[in-house]
Design a protein around this motif. Structure first.
Motif, PDB file in Angstrom:
ATOM      1  N   LEU A   1       0.825  -1.208   0.000  1.00  0.00           N
ATOM      2  CA  LEU A   1       0.000   0.000   0.000  1.00  0.00           C
ATOM      3  C   LEU A   1       0.853   1.250   0.000  1.00  0.00           C
ATOM      4  CD1 LEU A   1      -2.492  -1.180   2.705  1.00  0.00           C
ATOM      5  CD2 LEU A   1      -3.217  -0.181   0.561  1.00  0.00           C
ATOM      6  N   ALA A   2       1.879   1.218   0.848  1.00  0.00           N
ATOM      7  CA  ALA A   2       2.674   2.437   1.029  1.00  0.00           C
ATOM      8  C   ALA A   2       3.876   2.485   0.092  1.00  0.00           C
ATOM      9  CB  ALA A   2       3.138   2.520   2.477  1.00  0.00           C
ATOM     10  N   GLY A   3       4.428   1.300  -0.222  1.00  0.00           N
ATOM     11  CA  GLY A   3       5.731   1.294  -0.883  1.00  0.00           C
ATOM     12  C   GLY A   3       5.732   0.991  -2.364  1.00  0.00           C
TER      13      GLY A   3
ATOM     14  N   GLU B   1       9.681   1.683   2.785  1.00  0.00           N
ATOM     15  CA  GLU B   1       9.090   2.842   3.468  1.00  0.00           C
ATOM     16  C   GLU B   1       8.648   2.445   4.877  1.00  0.00           C
ATOM     17  OE1 GLU B   1       8.676   2.075   0.356  1.00  0.00           O
ATOM     18  OE2 GLU B   1       8.666   3.883  -0.880  1.00  0.00           O
TER      19      GLU B   1
ATOM     20  N   ARG C   1      10.064   0.860   7.068  1.00  0.00           N
ATOM     21  CA  ARG C   1      11.091   0.992   8.121  1.00  0.00           C
ATOM     22  C   ARG C   1      11.073   2.397   8.718  1.00  0.00           C
ATOM     23  NH1 ARG C   1      14.136  -3.708   8.520  1.00  0.00           N
ATOM     24  NH2 ARG C   1      15.249  -4.413   6.698  1.00  0.00           N
ATOM     25  N   SER C   2      10.500   3.320   7.974  1.00  0.00           N
ATOM     26  CA  SER C   2      10.512   4.715   8.452  1.00  0.00           C
ATOM     27  C   SER C   2       9.328   5.037   9.349  1.00  0.00           C
ATOM     28  CB  SER C   2      10.526   5.683   7.262  1.00  0.00           C
ATOM     29  OG  SER C   2      11.799   5.660   6.643  1.00  0.00           O
ATOM     30  N   GLY C   3       8.286   4.280   9.257  1.00  0.00           N
ATOM     31  CA  GLY C   3       7.142   4.586  10.124  1.00  0.00           C
ATOM     32  C   GLY C   3       5.866   3.963   9.630  1.00  0.00           C
ATOM     33  N   ALA C   4       4.785   4.332  10.291  1.00  0.00           N
ATOM     34  CA  ALA C   4       3.453   3.812   9.952  1.00  0.00           C
ATOM     35  C   ALA C   4       2.481   4.989   9.876  1.00  0.00           C
ATOM     36  CB  ALA C   4       3.002   2.807  11.008  1.00  0.00           C
ATOM     37  N   PHE C   5       1.237   4.682   9.546  1.00  0.00           N
ATOM     38  CA  PHE C   5       0.226   5.747   9.464  1.00  0.00           C
ATOM     39  C   PHE C   5      -1.040   5.315  10.177  1.00  0.00           C
ATOM     40  CE2 PHE C   5       2.266   8.556   6.489  1.00  0.00           C
ATOM     41  CZ  PHE C   5       3.157   7.734   5.826  1.00  0.00           C
ATOM     42  N   GLU C   6      -1.560   6.201  10.980  1.00  0.00           N
ATOM     43  CA  GLU C   6      -2.886   5.972  11.552  1.00  0.00           C
ATOM     44  C   GLU C   6      -3.916   6.512  10.576  1.00  0.00           C
ATOM     45  OE1 GLU C   6      -2.211   6.104  16.398  1.00  0.00           O
ATOM     46  OE2 GLU C   6      -3.355   7.692  15.417  1.00  0.00           O
TER      47      GLU C   6
ATOM     48  N   PRO D   1       1.052  10.277  10.395  1.00  0.00           N
ATOM     49  CA  PRO D   1       2.250   9.442  10.534  1.00  0.00           C
ATOM     50  C   PRO D   1       2.533   9.139  12.008  1.00  0.00           C
ATOM     51  CG  PRO D   1       2.826  11.655   9.724  1.00  0.00           C
ATOM     52  CD  PRO D   1       1.360  11.635   9.944  1.00  0.00           C
TER      53      PRO D   1
ATOM     54  N   PHE E   1       7.510   6.935  13.945  1.00  0.00           N
ATOM     55  CA  PHE E   1       8.738   7.257  13.234  1.00  0.00           C
ATOM     56  C   PHE E   1       9.747   7.792  14.249  1.00  0.00           C
ATOM     57  CE2 PHE E   1       7.862  11.771  13.432  1.00  0.00           C
ATOM     58  CZ  PHE E   1       6.485  11.843  13.412  1.00  0.00           C
TER      59      PHE E   1
ATOM     60  N   ASN F   1      15.663   8.838  12.914  1.00  0.00           N
ATOM     61  CA  ASN F   1      16.365   8.212  11.796  1.00  0.00           C
ATOM     62  C   ASN F   1      15.448   7.925  10.616  1.00  0.00           C
ATOM     63  OD1 ASN F   1      18.827   8.149  13.140  1.00  0.00           O
ATOM     64  ND2 ASN F   1      18.336   6.199  14.141  1.00  0.00           N
ATOM     65  N   SER F   2      14.151   8.154  10.799  1.00  0.00           N
ATOM     66  CA  SER F   2      13.209   7.855   9.721  1.00  0.00           C
ATOM     67  C   SER F   2      13.454   8.762   8.532  1.00  0.00           C
ATOM     68  CB  SER F   2      11.767   8.055  10.207  1.00  0.00           C
ATOM     69  OG  SER F   2      11.446   7.127  11.196  1.00  0.00           O
ATOM     70  N   ASN F   3      13.237   8.200   7.357  1.00  0.00           N
ATOM     71  CA  ASN F   3      13.366   8.966   6.124  1.00  0.00           C
ATOM     72  C   ASN F   3      12.031   9.670   5.874  1.00  0.00           C
ATOM     73  OD1 ASN F   3      13.420   9.784   3.400  1.00  0.00           O
ATOM     74  ND2 ASN F   3      14.882   8.169   2.873  1.00  0.00           N
TER      75      ASN F   3
ATOM     76  N   LEU G   1      10.563   9.746   2.343  1.00  0.00           N
ATOM     77  CA  LEU G   1       9.855   8.506   1.977  1.00  0.00           C
ATOM     78  C   LEU G   1       8.483   8.459   2.627  1.00  0.00           C
ATOM     79  CD1 LEU G   1      12.356   5.467   2.109  1.00  0.00           C
ATOM     80  CD2 LEU G   1      11.279   6.510   0.120  1.00  0.00           C
ATOM     81  N   MET G   2       8.418   8.921   3.865  1.00  0.00           N
ATOM     82  CA  MET G   2       7.130   8.924   4.575  1.00  0.00           C
ATOM     83  C   MET G   2       6.134   9.816   3.833  1.00  0.00           C
ATOM     84  SD  MET G   2       6.925   7.055   7.406  1.00  0.00           S
ATOM     85  CE  MET G   2       5.908   7.801   8.680  1.00  0.00           C
TER      86      MET G   2
ATOM     87  N   ALA H   1       4.955   8.038   0.807  1.00  0.00           N
ATOM     88  CA  ALA H   1       4.044   6.968   1.244  1.00  0.00           C
ATOM     89  C   ALA H   1       2.680   7.543   1.618  1.00  0.00           C
ATOM     90  CB  ALA H   1       4.657   6.208   2.430  1.00  0.00           C
ATOM     91  N   ALA H   2       2.689   8.701   2.273  1.00  0.00           N
ATOM     92  CA  ALA H   2       1.430   9.333   2.693  1.00  0.00           C
ATOM     93  C   ALA H   2       0.586   9.693   1.470  1.00  0.00           C
ATOM     94  CB  ALA H   2       1.707  10.572   3.535  1.00  0.00           C
TER      95      ALA H   2
ATOM     96  N   ARG I   1       0.695   8.297  -1.476  1.00  0.00           N
ATOM     97  CA  ARG I   1       0.201   7.058  -2.096  1.00  0.00           C
ATOM     98  C   ARG I   1      -0.997   6.529  -1.331  1.00  0.00           C
ATOM     99  NH1 ARG I   1       5.834   4.302  -2.752  1.00  0.00           N
ATOM    100  NH2 ARG I   1       6.401   5.103  -4.796  1.00  0.00           N
ATOM    101  N   LEU I   2      -0.849   6.511  -0.007  1.00  0.00           N
ATOM    102  CA  LEU I   2      -1.916   5.949   0.828  1.00  0.00           C
ATOM    103  C   LEU I   2      -3.205   6.734   0.656  1.00  0.00           C
ATOM    104  CD1 LEU I   2      -0.232   4.989   4.203  1.00  0.00           C
ATOM    105  CD2 LEU I   2      -1.442   3.493   2.632  1.00  0.00           C
TER     106      LEU I   2
END
Lengths: 273, 323
Positions: free
Chosen positions: A200-202, A220, A222-227, B215, B218, B221-223, B226-227, B230-231, B233-234
């Motif tokens: 979904l994200a990557g 992606e 590895r950098s975090g998640a989304f609520e 987000p 994170f 060190n998070s990129n 990229l986040m 990703a946001a 895209r989501l």
């Protein structure tokens, strides 16, 4: 037997944990470390082997989690097993303190052909071959389902807590389970709701003329998640990489003794989804 | 490439055969099939269906492909007996996802003469799993929609070597991007719905979700670049159907040239008219791929096929006139 306590690192590596200053605390609290990846083969690589050896050197037990596997993922896992076998021969890895959690029949086949004498458990997707769960129940499907997976070496099942104490059928005579000999590792507080292979994200968008050769992402996750506040669902969803999770923060049991009735002998804490 | 179609009533069989279906499959109450879609009333009705299908030269499979194959001792005995009855009534194959069904059959001395087809609900993504399923007795593998043809080369080579058939769904009429059989998005087994929503719509909310996305987890060190990607895209994907689809015109063509034998249509809830129309679409698409390959050679055929099918807007009738 007392309940064992585990920590699942997921997309985080051992060095990530060390950098955040959480490693020492984790070493004090948990006797098991869950490494690897339950949901995505792109997070499987050989550096896990070094982490496994380091943790075992410090007296810990390790569970290597593995996901659904394409040919690429199977090749990666085969390489990991080869490295682990070499480490075992040199005395750096102890297979008696290593468990393999699987979500694909290929992982079982690879372990068999590599002659890895490790215990195998059913991962949080694969367990659905023998159990069915909801927020109110946890049922064995049938004695035949347990027998089928037991013949493959599986007697432990990795299942997520769903927020409430579930009804079970483990002692229902109609299922003829006898004295059940399976065990459950209970993950908390995140439950995996659904997983996509195309992340979904990557995953970049796929054009109609593109027939892809794999899931190309930049990790992606590895950098975090989304609520996500879904407009039609009351609970908050959390998306990390290719999987959507729900958080159930409340403990459904008042004492760990209650867990043994559900054949839970290990709790797996997930600091994040 | 043969077309296999679902059916839910006896009246659909002949028109589906006329539309191009070479094989049929159905769910039969009370046999446990995946999803909660329509099924034939009972084995008696199935027996009539099998007779009609066989008269038309079509084989017919029965779906026993619920992954949640929950059976106490009594139900297990009944399941084996019902499958035996279905076989005697004309079932040419059983579509199965939970392999414990095979243990249930063995425990109750039912040795199916009907073929065993592996449902996509037990997804097979690689040749090692395929080898396991083949050793277990499956003579056809129904591949999941989340497997790309390039990824399936070794699997398909194994199936060819072992004489095992392969089947894929038509990408146009099978939309789920989540791993089939293990998706708990739509049925509220765990979450709580604010109100009843139409089936399948939870991953297609059709509203911008940017403001609902936050987000979390994170570190320094998070990129964050990229986040951010990703946001974006989501936001788009959650609004209109979830993760990207691996199955598309190009993947169909590549599976076609790789020798997949069956193309499946399986929306049991569709009306009879919709089923017939869609089977014609499947037949047209498979024939188009074949014709282009013969006329233009694989490379140019692929480009032409993708161009045509990208322009598909629900009907290939206008293509037929243009061709």
């Amino acid at each position: 037997m007392p309940i064992e306590h585990a920590i699942r690192l997921g997309a985080m590596t051992l060095s990530d944990l060390e950098e955040t200053g959480g490693l020492q605390n984790a070493m004090g609290r948990f006797n098991w470390f869950y490494l690897g990846s339950e949901f995505c083969e792109n997070l499987l690589d050989e550096t896990l082997c070094g982490d496994i050896a380091n943790l075992q050197k410090k007296g810990k037990k390790v569970c290597l989690s593995t996901p659904f596997l394409s040919e690429k993922g199977a090749a990666r896992l085969k390489k990991i097993f080869s490295v682990l076998s070499a480490l075992e021969k040199s005395g750096k890895v102890d297979f008696s303190r290593l468990e393999l959690s699987v979500n694909d029949f290929a992982a079982i086949e690879l372990a068999r052909t590599a002659k890895l004498p490790v215990k195998i458990s059913a991962g949080r997707i694969f367990y659905e071959n023998a159990f069915t769960q909801s927020k109110t129940y946890l049922y064995v499907l049938s004695r035949q389902s347990l027998r089928f997976l037991s013949a493959l070496g599986i007697k432990r099942y990795n299942i997520s807590a769903a927020g409430r104490k579930p009804r079970s059928n483990f002692h229902n005579k109609m299922y003829s389970l006898g004295t059940p000999d399976f065990k459950i590792s209970l993950y908390y507080p995140y439950l995996n709701l659904t997983t996509a292979r195309a992340c979904l994200a990557g995953m970049p968008d796929i054009a109609p003329h593109q027939s892809i050769s794999g899931v190309n992402c930049r990790r992606e996750c590895r950098s975090g998640a989304f609520e996500v506040a879904h407009p039609w669902i009351k609970e908050t969803l959390i998306i990390r990489g290719n999987t959507v999770f729900i958080k159930f923060p409340n403990k459904f049991y008042s004492s760990e003794k209650e867990l043994t009735k559900l054949r839970i002998d290990r709790l797996v804490y997930c600091p994040f989804p | 490439m043969k077309i296999i179609s679902c059916f839910t009533s006896l009246k659909e069989i002949a028109p589906l055969a006329a539309a191009g279906a070479a094989e049929l499959y159905c769910a039969v109450n009370p046999l446990p099939s995946f999803g909660e879609s329509l099924a034939l009333k009972n084995i008696t009705e199935f027996k009539q269906a099998a007779a009609i299908a066989h008269d038309l030269g079509l084989k017919v499979s029965v779906a026993v492909n619920s992954l949640r194959l929950q059976c106490d001792s009594r139900k297990a005995k009944r399941l084996a007996a019902l499958c035996a009855e279905a076989e005697q009534s004309g079932a040419d194959a059983f579509i199965i996802s939970n392999l414990s069904a095979l243990n249930i059959f063995a425990d109750h001395k039912f040795r199916p003469r009907a073929a065993l087809h592996l449902s996509s609900v037990q997804p097979c993504f690689n040749s090692l799993s395929a080898a396991f399923f083949i050793r277990s007795g499956f003579s056809r593998l129904i591949l999941p929609n989340q497997l790309a043809p390039q990824e399936a080369k070794a699997l398909l080579a194994l199936c060819r070597k072992k004489g095992v058939e392969t089947e894929i769904f038509d990408y146009r009429f099978f939309g789920c991007a989540y791993i089939n059989g293990h998706c708990h998005m739509h049925t509220p087994w765990y979450h709580t719905l604010k109100f009843h929503s139409p089936e399948g719509s939870l991953c297609r909310v059709n509203i911008p979700v940017t403001k609902h996305l936050k987000p979390v987890h994170f570190t320094e060190n998070s990129n964050m670049a990229l986040m951010k990607t990703a946001a974006c895209r989501l936001s788009g994907r959650l609004a209109c159907g979830g993760a990207p689809r691996m199955a598309n015109p190009a993947s169909f063509f590549d599976f076609f040239t790789a020798g997949i034998q069956y193309l499946k249509y399986g929306v049991r809830q569709d009306t009879a008219a919709a089923k017939i129309r869609k089977v014609k679409e499947l037949r047209y698409m498979a024939d188009l791929a074949k014709r282009l390959k013969i006329d233009l050679g694989t490379g140019n055929a692929r480009k032409t096929f993708v161009k045509k099918m990208t322009a598909w807007d629900g009907s290939t009738e206008k293509f037929s006139h243009a061709d």
